[in-house]
Design an enzyme around this catalytic site. Structure first.
Site, PDB file in Angstrom:
ATOM      1  CG  HIS A   1      -2.018   0.759   0.715  1.00  0.00           C
ATOM      2  ND1 HIS A   1      -2.259   1.708   2.505  1.00  0.00           N
ATOM      3  CD2 HIS A   1      -3.016   1.561   0.503  1.00  0.00           C
ATOM      4  CE1 HIS A   1      -2.925   2.575   1.611  1.00  0.00           C
ATOM      5  NE2 HIS A   1      -4.133   2.317   0.641  1.00  0.00           N
TER       6      HIS A   1
ATOM      7  CG  HIS B   1      -4.196   9.447   0.026  1.00  0.00           C
ATOM      8  ND1 HIS B   1      -5.321  10.767   1.192  1.00  0.00           N
ATOM      9  CD2 HIS B   1      -4.806   7.936   0.159  1.00  0.00           C
ATOM     10  CE1 HIS B   1      -5.981   9.404   1.360  1.00  0.00           C
ATOM     11  NE2 HIS B   1      -6.260   8.408   0.412  1.00  0.00           N
TER      12      HIS B   1
END
Length: 266
Positions: free
Chosen positions: A27, A69
């Site tokens: 991730h 992000h």
């Protein structure tokens, strides 16, 4: 522990074609062990044996695809404000590592092009989440899809994913050969019909949302099943029991990607 640099497909007993991606996916590069979405994180995830990475890609004001992000810069850089308000020349000067640890001070934001080069050099697969700023869905999907279609070499192709239906629709037009996955926080409404309409090959659900009902429906529709973010042995065992094809994890130092599914590093 030894891990081959090759991306090894794993087969299924349900008649679906062989899935060309590893089951374990790191991730944002290396989860929480390094500054997320940076080349340092990719290098650390690779050092732990991972051969597929998930990352978040958005655009600068002047249209350069890069990894970040959040819509804003404050959490993971020394910059301020909306990322979309800055050209790449300004974003490239930001420190994207000091927030995580002093040893990472000076780490820079990574362009998508640099990440693709890393994957080519190390034989890795990639899951690119389209993470557009609000209102920038169409431009982001078109630019990212076109760049990946142009610069990616070999197989398997990057898996494009997004929570944004608009972005996935645009990606399907711009880069139809790139496989797509619909990201879901919850299985509700017409999620299955939406995934099928978008021509998705996979559904990527929040790990606690998966149950036998949704797994059965996805499998019957010919969709591959992935989950984020899988960080405990109990969750991994439950999801593997449901037949999931991919587990996205922060714990690259805990789950061994080359051992039996769910095996932990010692």
């Amino acid at each position: 522990m030894h891990v081959s640099g090759r991306v090894i497909a794993h087969s299924r007993a349900d008649g679906l074609p062989s899935w060309p991606y590893p089951r374990w996916i790191a991730h944002r590069g290396a989860g929480r062990l390094a500054p997320e979405n940076t080349l340092a994180a990719f290098a650390l995830g690779h050092a732990h044996g991972y051969r597929m990475f998930e990352c978040d890609v958005r655009l600068s004001a002047d249209g350069v695809p890069f990894l970040l992000h959040d819509d804003r810069l404050e959490r993971t850089t020394d910059g301020r404000g909306e990322a979309l308000g800055h050209d790449w020349a300004a974003l490239a000067r930001l420190d994207a590592g000091a927030w995580h640890a002093p040893r990472h001070a000076g780490e820079r934001l990574a362009t998508l092009e640099a990440v693709v080069a890393f994957c080519h050099a190390h034989g890795c697969a990639l899951n690119v989440e389209l993470k557009p700023a609000p209102g920038d869905e169409l431009r982001t999907a078109r630019v990212v899809g076109a760049q990946l279609a142009l610069i990616w070499r070999g197989t398997p192709a990057p898996l494009l994913s997004s929570f944004s239906v608009i972005a996935l629709e645009a990606a399907a037009v711009t880069a139809p050969a790139l496989p797509r996955g619909l990201l879901l926080e919850r299985f509700c409404g017409d999620w299955l019909a939406t995934a099928q309409r978008l021509g998705c090959v996979a559904v990527i659900g929040e790990q606690s949302a998966w149950n036998a009902q949704w797994a059965t429906q996805a499998r019957a529709a010919g969709l591959r099943m992935l989950a984020y973010t899988v960080n405990t042995d109990e969750d991994a065992e439950r999801l593997l029991g449901l037949g999931l094809d991919g587990l996205i994890t922060d714990r690259v130092d805990h789950f061994s990607p080359d051992g039996a599914p769910g095996q932990c590093l010692q």
